[in-house]
Structure formats: structure tokens, C-alpha cells
Design an enzyme around this catalytic site. Structure first.
Site, PDB file in Angstrom:
ATOM      1  N   GLN A  96       0.831  -1.205   0.000  1.00  0.00           N
ATOM      2  CA  GLN A  96       0.000   0.000   0.000  1.00  0.00           C
ATOM      3  C   GLN A  96       0.858   1.245   0.000  1.00  0.00           C
ATOM      4  O   GLN A  96       2.091   1.151  -0.011  1.00  0.00           O
ATOM      5  CB  GLN A  96      -0.923   0.000   1.232  1.00  0.00           C
ATOM      6  CG  GLN A  96      -0.162   0.108   2.552  1.00  0.00           C
ATOM      7  CD  GLN A  96      -1.055   0.039   3.771  1.00  0.00           C
ATOM      8  OE1 GLN A  96      -1.945  -0.802   3.853  1.00  0.00           O
ATOM      9  NE2 GLN A  96      -0.827   0.918   4.732  1.00  0.00           N
ATOM     10  N   TYR A 152      11.198   8.160  15.560  1.00  0.00           N
ATOM     11  CA  TYR A 152      11.010   8.169  14.101  1.00  0.00           C
ATOM     12  C   TYR A 152      12.048   9.090  13.458  1.00  0.00           C
ATOM     13  O   TYR A 152      12.704   8.725  12.474  1.00  0.00           O
ATOM     14  CB  TYR A 152       9.587   8.663  13.781  1.00  0.00           C
ATOM     15  CG  TYR A 152       9.221   8.661  12.326  1.00  0.00           C
ATOM     16  CD1 TYR A 152       9.375   9.816  11.545  1.00  0.00           C
ATOM     17  CD2 TYR A 152       8.718   7.526  11.723  1.00  0.00           C
ATOM     18  CE1 TYR A 152       9.039   9.826  10.211  1.00  0.00           C
ATOM     19  CE2 TYR A 152       8.365   7.525  10.373  1.00  0.00           C
ATOM     20  CZ  TYR A 152       8.526   8.686   9.626  1.00  0.00           C
ATOM     21  OH  TYR A 152       8.191   8.692   8.293  1.00  0.00           O
ATOM     22  N   ALA A 188      14.955   9.962  14.683  1.00  0.00           N
ATOM     23  CA  ALA A 188      16.290   9.346  14.805  1.00  0.00           C
ATOM     24  C   ALA A 188      16.501   8.288  13.730  1.00  0.00           C
ATOM     25  O   ALA A 188      17.559   8.226  13.090  1.00  0.00           O
ATOM     26  CB  ALA A 188      16.445   8.724  16.193  1.00  0.00           C
ATOM     27  N   LYS A 232      15.083   8.019  10.778  1.00  0.00           N
ATOM     28  CA  LYS A 232      15.166   8.597   9.432  1.00  0.00           C
ATOM     29  C   LYS A 232      16.487   9.363   9.229  1.00  0.00           C
ATOM     30  O   LYS A 232      17.038   9.366   8.130  1.00  0.00           O
ATOM     31  CB  LYS A 232      13.958   9.481   9.179  1.00  0.00           C
ATOM     32  CG  LYS A 232      12.633   8.698   9.143  1.00  0.00           C
ATOM     33  CD  LYS A 232      12.643   7.576   8.107  1.00  0.00           C
ATOM     34  CE  LYS A 232      11.295   6.906   7.966  1.00  0.00           C
ATOM     35  NZ  LYS A 232      11.250   5.876   6.933  1.00  0.00           N
ATOM     36  N   THR A 263      -1.168   8.854   2.830  1.00  0.00           N
ATOM     37  CA  THR A 263      -1.159   7.378   2.814  1.00  0.00           C
ATOM     38  C   THR A 263      -1.749   6.887   4.138  1.00  0.00           C
ATOM     39  O   THR A 263      -1.942   7.666   5.070  1.00  0.00           O
ATOM     40  CB  THR A 263       0.283   6.834   2.723  1.00  0.00           C
ATOM     41  OG1 THR A 263       0.913   7.006   4.015  1.00  0.00           O
ATOM     42  CG2 THR A 263       1.081   7.525   1.641  1.00  0.00           C
TER      43      THR A 263
END
Ligand SMILES: NC(=O)C1=CN([C@@H]2O[C@H](COP(=O)(O)OP(=O)(O)OC[C@H]3O[C@@H](n4cnc5c(N)ncnc54)[C@H](O)[C@@H]3O)[C@@H](O)[C@H]2O)C=CC1
Ligand SMILES: CCCCCC(=O)CC\C=C/C=C/C=C/[C@@H](O)[C@@H](O)CCCC(=O)O
Length: 273
Positions: free
Chosen positions: A15, A151, A153, A155, A188
Site C-alpha cells: 500500500q 522516528y 532518529a 530517518k 497514505t
């Protein structure tokens, strides 16, 4: 890289952005292996794309990217089924949650695992044909997403990994380009609802949506996919960090090397890219 006749592997392809990246490569004439932990959704997406582009162009492999054995097996199955591997898109990811170790495992450790598996199977120094790895980071890999410390950290780690492996030191031996893609908020299923079930949750959601709205709202998947294809097709980009934002559209994070990565290689190489 011209995608016609090439073989790609996409994690988290059932997806969202992963499905968008997959479909865009199918449209360009590639064959794609879709990996996802969501088996029913993965099978449904693969069936739909197979009907549209040809059943021989797609392969669904149930795979939890945090499971090293499943990932190794998936790469082997792709090579057995399609006979080659040219592009790896480490896309599977989750957002901030209580279980921060899981966020770290999926968003960073598994991306490192997928990147090394891609290098293992595509590297020229191991008899491979070279190729391309695109790691899906986030604008949270370049700025502090205040409502997602772990999140953020993970990325930042994905960006650093991609820049390090996207240097001539590696490319001269592997012939594999490695880049990062950093979209801002995109429409999304990863996006949370606007209404929470508890006051504490509502505070977090309000912060997320206030920030998102302040940045111009959600990108469409197609806007991110357009940047993705540009990165795939531009063989001069190695170690590049592409940004996709509402304010500036598609551009590159400026670093010392101009943000478009360092020169792909210091040597003249016959490129299959
Ligand atoms: N949607 C957004 O606002 C943004 C998303 N991103 C990144 O883009 C990537 C894709 O996210 P979206 O498409 O938005 O999310 P999504 O939730 O729609 O899709 C993520 C896919 O990854 C799969 N997945 C999750 N954990 C997995 C695991 N352990 N093993 C295998 N598959 C797994 C899910 O089943 C799902 O199909 C993620 O890395 C995300 O961090 C980056 C910037 C913005
Ligand atoms: C529920 C959370 C989902 C998380 C999905 C994401 O990864 C969202 C993206 C995270 C942060 C986005 C930051 C966006 C920044 C841009 O709008 C812009 O402000 C950055 C400008 C940077 C510059 O010009 O140097």
C-alpha cells in the site's frame, strides 16, 4: 537507470508509497517483487497490478523485514524467479509508537539489512551487475519532527547510511548507487486520524495535524513518485538526498557536495545503469 527489462524489489509494497513506487516501475517496463508483512493486502495489490501489467511482471513475497532469514530468503527467491536484481527500494516503515524498539527495528535496522542484502547481490565486486538502492527516509531525516523523536532518529540514520554508502569509495567497487528519498507528510494510511479516543492522544494528533497543515498539508503519492522516478533515472545521483515538499516540490538537500551527492565515481566505468 532505464527501467525497461530491469528487476526491482520493494519492501512495504502492499500500500501507500511502496505501491506507488512499484506501479511506477511497472509502467516503465520493469518487473517487481513486492514484499510486505500484510499478506492479504500484498496478494490483493499484486493481483491488481498483475492484471494491469502482466502476471509475469510481478511477484508477491510475504516478508517481515525485521526477520533476517525472511529477508535473505526473499532476495534469493527474487533472483531465482526473475534471474536478476537491479533495484532495491527499502520502503517499509512505521510511525512513532509506544514500542520504540520496533520503530528502530523496522525503520533503521531493517533498512540497513535490506541495503546490505542489495549490495551483496548486486555488487560488481561479487560478480553482480551493479544497480541502485533507494532508501525511503523522510523530511524527518533532515529536520526534527518534534512529535516523533524515535522516528526522527531512524530517518536521520537512513539518510546517513545512504550518504555514506553513496560515495565513490563504495561505488568504485560495487557499481551500486545508493540514495535517500525524503518526502514530507503524504496522503497514505500511515497518517493518523484527526480524532483520538483519549484526551492525551488528541493532544498528539492536534500537534501532528497543526504541523502538517502549517506545512501546506499532505502531498499526493503521485508527487513523491515523480521525484522517485527522477532519482531512479538520473545515473549521476549517488549519495544524493532528494526532498519532496509542498513548499519547494522536488529538490536536493544541500550538503558540501551540493546535496546532489558526490561524483558517482572517480573512475571511468562501463555502466549498465
Ligand atoms: N506518508 C508519509 O507522510 C511519509 C512516509 N514516509 C515513509 O515512507 C515509507 C512508506 O510509508 P507509507 O506508504 O506512508 O506508509 P503505509 O503504512 O501506507 O505503508 C507502509 C507499508 O509497510 C509495510 N510494513 C510495515 N512494517 C513492515 C514489516 N515489519 N515488514 C514488512 N512490511 C512492513 C506495511 O504493511 C505497509 O504496507 C515509510 O518508510 C515512511 O516512513 C516518509 C515521509 C512521509
Ligand atoms: C504520523 C507521522 C507520519 C510521519 C510521516 C513523515 O515522515 C512526515 C514527514 C516529517 C516531517 C516533515 C517536515 C516537513 C518540512 C517541510 O515542510 C519544510 O518545512 C522543510 C524545509 C527545509 C528547508 O527548506 O531546508
Amino acid at each position: 537507470m532505464k527501467l525497461r527489462g530491469k528487476v526491482a524489489l520493494v519492501t512495504g509494497a502492499a500500500q501507500g508509497l511502496g505501491r506507488g513506487f512499484t506501479e511506477s516501475m511497472l509502467q516503465q517496463g520493469a518487473k517487481v517483487a513486492l514484499l510486505d508483512i500484510k499478506v492479504l493486502d500484498g496478494r490483493k495489490t499484486t493481483k491488481e497490478l498483475g492484471l494491469k501489467y502482466g502476471q509475469d511482471k510481478v511477484l508477491f513475497l510475504p516478508c517481515d523485514v525485521t526477520d533476517k532469514g525472511q529477508m535473505e530468503s526473499a532476495f534469493q527467491q527474487v533472483l531465482r524467479h526473475f534471474g536478476q536484481l537491479d533495484v532495491v527500494v527499502n520502503n517499509a516503515g512505521v510511525t512513532e509508537q509506544e514500542n520504540w524498539e520496533l520503530v528502530l527495528d523496522i525503520n533503521l535496522r531493517s533498512v540497513i539489512q535490506g541495503t546490505y542484502l542489495g549490495l551483496h547481490h548486486m555488487s560488481r565486486e561479487r560478480g553482480g551487475g551493479g544497480g541502485l538502492i533507494i532508501n525511503i527516509a523522510s523530511m524527518a531525516g533532515l529536520i526534527a519532527m518534534f512529535h516523533g523523536p524515535v522516528y526522527t532518529a531512524t530517518k536521520h540514520g537512513v539518510v546517513g547510511l545512504s550518504r555514506s554508502l553513496g560515495t565513490p569509495f563504495h561505488f568504485d567497487r560495487t557499481g551500486v548507487r545508493v540514495c535517500a528519498l525524503c518526502p514530507t507528510m503524504t496522503d497514505t494510511p500511515i497518517q493518523p486520524p484527526r480524532v483520538a479516543s483519549t484526551p492525551e492522544e488528541q493532544v498528539k494528533l492536534d500537534a501532528h495535524w497543526a504541523y502538517t497543515d502549517s506545512q501546506g498539508g499532505l502531498l499526493k503519492v503521485s508527487e513523491v513518485v515523480a521525484g522517485f522516478l527522477q532519482l531512479v533515472e538520473d545515473d549521476s545521483k549517488n549519495g544524493a538526498v532528494m526532498r519532496v515538499t509542498k513548499q519547494k516540490g522536488v529538490d536536493y538537500q544541500p550538503y558540501g557536495g551540493g546535496g546532489q551527492g558526490v561524483p558517482v565515481t572517480t573512475r571511468k566505468t562501463r555502466s549498465k545503469l
